[in-house]
Motif scaffolding. Structure first.
Motif, PDB file in Angstrom:
ATOM      1  N   GLY A  62       0.975  -1.266  -0.124  1.00 19.57           N
ATOM      2  CA  GLY A  62       0.028  -0.091   0.069  1.00 19.57           C
ATOM      3  C   GLY A  62       0.882   1.006   0.087  1.00 19.57           C
ATOM      4  O   GLY A  62       0.286   2.312  -0.400  1.00 19.57           O
ATOM      5  N   VAL A  63       2.091   1.237   0.341  1.00 23.31           N
ATOM      6  CA  VAL A  63       2.973   2.243   0.366  1.00 23.31           C
ATOM      7  C   VAL A  63       3.242   2.706  -1.073  1.00 23.31           C
ATOM      8  O   VAL A  63       3.287   3.880  -1.343  1.00 23.31           O
ATOM      9  N   PHE A  64       3.165   1.676  -2.183  1.00 18.48           N
ATOM     10  CA  PHE A  64       3.269   1.970  -3.413  1.00 18.48           C
ATOM     11  C   PHE A  64       2.159   2.093  -4.311  1.00 18.48           C
ATOM     12  O   PHE A  64       1.814   2.729  -5.263  1.00 18.48           O
ATOM     13  N   ILE A  65       1.103   1.053  -3.930  1.00 17.02           N
ATOM     14  CA  ILE A  65       0.025   0.844  -4.655  1.00 17.02           C
ATOM     15  C   ILE A  65      -1.372   1.081  -3.759  1.00 17.02           C
ATOM     16  O   ILE A  65      -1.413   0.453  -2.707  1.00 17.02           O
ATOM     17  N   GLU A  66      -2.131   1.967  -4.157  1.00 15.26           N
ATOM     18  CA  GLU A  66      -3.273   2.572  -3.224  1.00 15.26           C
ATOM     19  C   GLU A  66      -4.559   2.420  -4.220  1.00 15.26           C
ATOM     20  O   GLU A  66      -4.675   3.311  -5.122  1.00 15.26           O
ATOM     21  N   GLU A  67      -5.456   1.677  -3.718  1.00 17.37           N
ATOM     22  CA  GLU A  67      -6.849   1.523  -4.316  1.00 17.37           C
ATOM     23  C   GLU A  67      -6.517   1.197  -5.927  1.00 17.37           C
ATOM     24  O   GLU A  67      -7.409   1.708  -6.791  1.00 17.37           O
ATOM     25  N   GLY A  68      -5.698   0.410  -6.251  1.00 23.23           N
ATOM     26  CA  GLY A  68      -5.213  -0.260  -7.502  1.00 23.23           C
ATOM     27  C   GLY A  68      -4.856   0.862  -8.313  1.00 23.23           C
ATOM     28  O   GLY A  68      -4.104   0.448  -9.689  1.00 23.23           O
ATOM     29  N   SER A  69      -4.088   2.155  -7.932  1.00 25.61           N
ATOM     30  CA  SER A  69      -3.390   2.791  -8.669  1.00 25.61           C
ATOM     31  C   SER A  69      -1.916   3.380  -7.749  1.00 25.61           C
ATOM     32  O   SER A  69      -2.117   3.057  -6.667  1.00 25.61           O
ATOM     33  N   ILE A  70      -1.245   3.798  -8.283  1.00 31.33           N
ATOM     34  CA  ILE A  70       0.141   4.226  -7.685  1.00 31.33           C
ATOM     35  C   ILE A  70      -0.229   5.213  -6.781  1.00 31.33           C
ATOM     36  O   ILE A  70      -1.006   6.009  -6.669  1.00 31.33           O
ATOM     37  N   ASN A  71       0.234   5.076  -5.474  1.00 33.29           N
ATOM     38  CA  ASN A  71       0.341   6.175  -4.542  1.00 33.29           C
ATOM     39  C   ASN A  71       1.166   7.452  -4.938  1.00 33.29           C
ATOM     40  O   ASN A  71       2.132   7.332  -4.684  1.00 33.29           O
ATOM     41  N   SER A  72       0.039   8.176  -5.518  1.00 34.07           N
ATOM     42  CA  SER A  72       1.024   9.330  -5.830  1.00 34.07           C
ATOM     43  C   SER A  72       1.977  10.069  -5.088  1.00 34.07           C
ATOM     44  O   SER A  72       2.894  10.648  -5.438  1.00 34.07           O
ATOM     45  N   TRP A  73       1.345  10.384  -3.927  1.00 31.97           N
ATOM     46  CA  TRP A  73       2.123  11.205  -2.838  1.00 31.97           C
ATOM     47  C   TRP A  73       3.404  10.545  -2.516  1.00 31.97           C
ATOM     48  O   TRP A  73       4.233  11.112  -2.340  1.00 31.97           O
ATOM     49  N   ASN A  74       3.372   9.229  -1.994  1.00 30.41           N
ATOM     50  CA  ASN A  74       4.588   8.589  -1.568  1.00 30.41           C
ATOM     51  C   ASN A  74       5.601   8.510  -2.709  1.00 30.41           C
ATOM     52  O   ASN A  74       6.618   8.793  -2.604  1.00 30.41           O
ATOM     53  N   MET A  75       5.213   8.222  -4.097  1.00 31.74           N
ATOM     54  CA  MET A  75       5.863   8.088  -5.027  1.00 31.74           C
ATOM     55  C   MET A  75       6.548   9.504  -5.495  1.00 31.74           C
ATOM     56  O   MET A  75       7.597   9.338  -5.906  1.00 31.74           O
ATOM     57  N   SER A  76       5.828  10.611  -5.354  1.00 32.67           N
ATOM     58  CA  SER A  76       6.196  11.711  -5.684  1.00 32.67           C
ATOM     59  C   SER A  76       7.326  12.246  -4.773  1.00 32.67           C
ATOM     60  O   SER A  76       8.551  12.761  -5.326  1.00 32.67           O
ATOM     61  N   ILE A  77       7.052  11.810  -3.387  1.00 29.72           N
ATOM     62  CA  ILE A  77       8.642  12.307  -2.411  1.00 29.72           C
ATOM     63  C   ILE A  77       9.612  11.272  -2.611  1.00 29.72           C
ATOM     64  O   ILE A  77      10.900  11.872  -2.681  1.00 29.72           O
ATOM     65  N   VAL A  78       9.436   9.983  -3.022  1.00 28.26           N
ATOM     66  CA  VAL A  78      10.650   9.202  -3.320  1.00 28.26           C
ATOM     67  C   VAL A  78      11.188   9.758  -4.543  1.00 28.26           C
ATOM     68  O   VAL A  78      12.370   9.994  -4.622  1.00 28.26           O
ATOM     69  N   ALA A  79      10.554  10.285  -5.595  1.00 23.64           N
ATOM     70  CA  ALA A  79      10.985  10.752  -6.873  1.00 23.64           C
ATOM     71  C   ALA A  79      11.928  12.005  -6.745  1.00 23.64           C
ATOM     72  O   ALA A  79      12.777  12.144  -7.286  1.00 23.64           O
ATOM     73  N   PHE A  80      11.371  13.040  -5.856  1.00 24.20           N
ATOM     74  CA  PHE A  80      11.817  14.117  -5.383  1.00 24.20           C
ATOM     75  C   PHE A  80      13.256  14.050  -4.831  1.00 24.20           C
ATOM     76  O   PHE A  80      14.026  14.632  -5.221  1.00 24.20           O
TER      77      PHE A  80
END
Length: 529
Positions: A62-80
């Protein structure tokens, strides 16, 4: 899978207490967070091994995928983080970091000046606390290293300017989030005397912890107040230890950048990418917020854009612009492509430790949420209590909750509505004081918590061992919390912002004298030894 409900049980405190206790005792963050996650999984799965394993897998997923789609907040922070790591490495390769350090050294003449530089940068870059800690850390670290300021002191400066400034400024990601919650509370209880922004501005002088935490940074930097474990780190730094791969910075947290700096670098090679990164981030915030307003059929406004902005996406856009500009400064020097590629990899790799800790922190945050730790703690605020004591009680309770859960934003979401309901049921005149107490307590608890993502990123920005940062910051945070308690007790008894702020100011001055005297006496004892 049916999860057990611990909302009314003190057992819900076990995972965060275990994680916090082990982190302090063992100084191994990942091991401690992992233990808290496993214990929470067993409790939630009713002690079933297979159930616990399934739950932990789903939570990590769930850190990476939330409700069938990418967890945009967490992945945005990782990408940043990855973008900023690569950008920082390129700034080193271009020689911009060296050039800025030499320029600053010619103007910043002392150790005190280098600390004040970091503090002022922390105050001026208030868009977002993540961005603040990482960007200011990248700019300040070469200068503070040159003057032998400990990484622990730099981490303290970053952490104690980032969140306090963000929570005090309406034009920040924190301000937008808080105004959304506060506006809803005011509407719910029929308080139409002022807008969400008006209420937010009135809350600023009541946020005693944030105000005096900022002031404490400048007092500590100017008067060289080193207490507790900070004294040892400053003494080690004065001897040139604690930098460049020193064993005190664990591999679990960070690694130093093994990059050969160009001798052709200019100050602009450092300043330009960072300035454009900031500008692009603000522009992206306006753009993403404006898109949301347009989708809702609303007219564009700066405040409205900040209230509806996508912070994570904006940070990524800003990071991409900063990285491209930094890449341009390297390419114009005709540095070999293989060296540039190697540098990009080193920069990304330097963030892996911080990203791993963040993933564990997010995971245990999910466990704590499912355990209903926040709900259990919130019930402790309800009961037959004299209304005059409610502000200071809410300040302390919000602090405990933020410390236990590792999130100030989560504490805002839980405790602000509760504070609003309690004020409506007791005395509406205490509505804003009680909301201010929750804001202050949330930042206080978040500052002290080893599992807080903002604390982790302050360690990352300073390239300081994470537990060293937590231990060295704690005495200062507790001192400011004591000052804040004086303010909130006075506020509850008098309902006067002016009187309570004056009382807190007096307490702050007294506290500074006490800490200064303690610092001087301990330093003299160390020098004699």
């Amino acid at each position: 899978m049916n999860l057990m409900d611990f909302a009314s049980s003190p057992i819900s405190l076990l995972p965060p207490i275990l994680a916090l206790g082990l982190a302090i005792i063992t100084r191994r963050v990942l091991l401690s967070l992992g233990a808290g996650i496993v214990v929470g999984g067993f409790l939630l799965a009713d002690y079933s091994v297979s159930g616990a394993a399934s739950y932990i897998f789903d939570t990590v997923f769930g850190v990476f995928i939330e409700e069938g789609s990418i967890n945009s907040w967490n992945m945005s922070i990782v990408a940043f983080l990855l973008l900023l790591g690569m950008m920082t490495a390129l700034l080193t390769l271009s020689g911009g970091t060296r050039a800025f350090a030499e320029w600053a050294q010619s103007r910043v003449k002392s150790k005190r000046g280098s600390k004040l530089l970091a503090a002022f940068l922390g105050v001026f870059i208030f868009i977002d606390d993540y961005f603040n800690s990482l960007a200011v850390g990248s700019i300040s670290r070469p200068v503070t290293d040159r003057f032998h300021v400990s990484r622990a002191k730099l981490a303290y400066i970053l952490d104690s300017t980032a969140a306090p400034m963000c929570v005090l400024m309406p034009a920040s990601s924190w301000g937008a989030y808080i105004m959304t919650i506060v506006g809803g509370i005011l509407v719910t209880h029929g308080m139409t005397d002022y807008s969400a922004l008006g209420a937010y501005v009135r809350l600023i002088p009541m946020n005693f912890y944030a105000v005096f935490a900022l002031l404490m940074v400048f007092v500590v930097a100017w008067f060289r107040i080193d207490i507790g474990a900070m004294r040892r780190h400053e003494i080690e730094a004065s001897k040139g230890r604690g930098f460049d791969g020193d064993e005190k910075v664990s591999a679990e947290d960070h690694e130093e950048l093994d990059i050969t700096e160009s001798t052709k670098g200019k100050v602009s090679d450092l300043v330009l990418p960072i300035v454009l990164l900031i500008g692009a981030t603000v522009a992206a915030m306006m753009y993403t917020g404006g898109q949301t307003l347009a989708a809702d059929g609303l007219e564009f406004s700066v405040l409205g854009a900040f209230e509806n902005t996508d912070v994570g996406t904006s940070l990524v856009y800003g990071g991409i612009v900063g990285l491209l500009v930094a890449l341009g400064t390297v390419l114009k020097q005709r540095i070999p492509t293989i060296e540039v590629t190697r540098t990009l990899w080193i920069g990304a790799r330097s963030m892996f430790g911080a990203i791993l800790i963040l993933i564990f922190a997010w995971t245990i945050g999910g466990v704590i949420g499912d355990m209903k730790t926040g709900s259990y703690l919130s019930t402790l605020a309800q009961g037959n209590i004299d209304t005059a004591w409610l502000p200071v009680i809410l300040f302390l309770l919000a602090g405990v909750m933020a410390f236990s859960t590792g999130t100030s934003w989560g504490t805002f979401g839980i405790m602000l509505p509760i504070a609003g309901d309690m004020a409506a049921a007791t005395d509406l005149a205490l509505m804003l004081p009680m909301l201010g107490a929750v804001l202050a307590g949330s930042v206080f608890g978040d500052h002290c918590s080893p599992i807080s993502d903002t604390t982790i990123l302050s360690s990352t920005g300073a390239r300081c061992n994470h537990i060293d940062h937590v231990q060295t910051q704690l005495p200062y945070a507790l001192s400011v919390a004591a000052v804040s308690c004086v303010g909130f007790i006075t506020l509850g008894l008098t309902t006067s912002v002016a009187v309570s702020f004056a009382a807190a100011s007096v307490a702050f001055v007294v506290m500074c004298f006490i800490l200064s005297a303690l610092s001087r006496s301990k330093m003299a004892a160390c020098q004699k030894a």
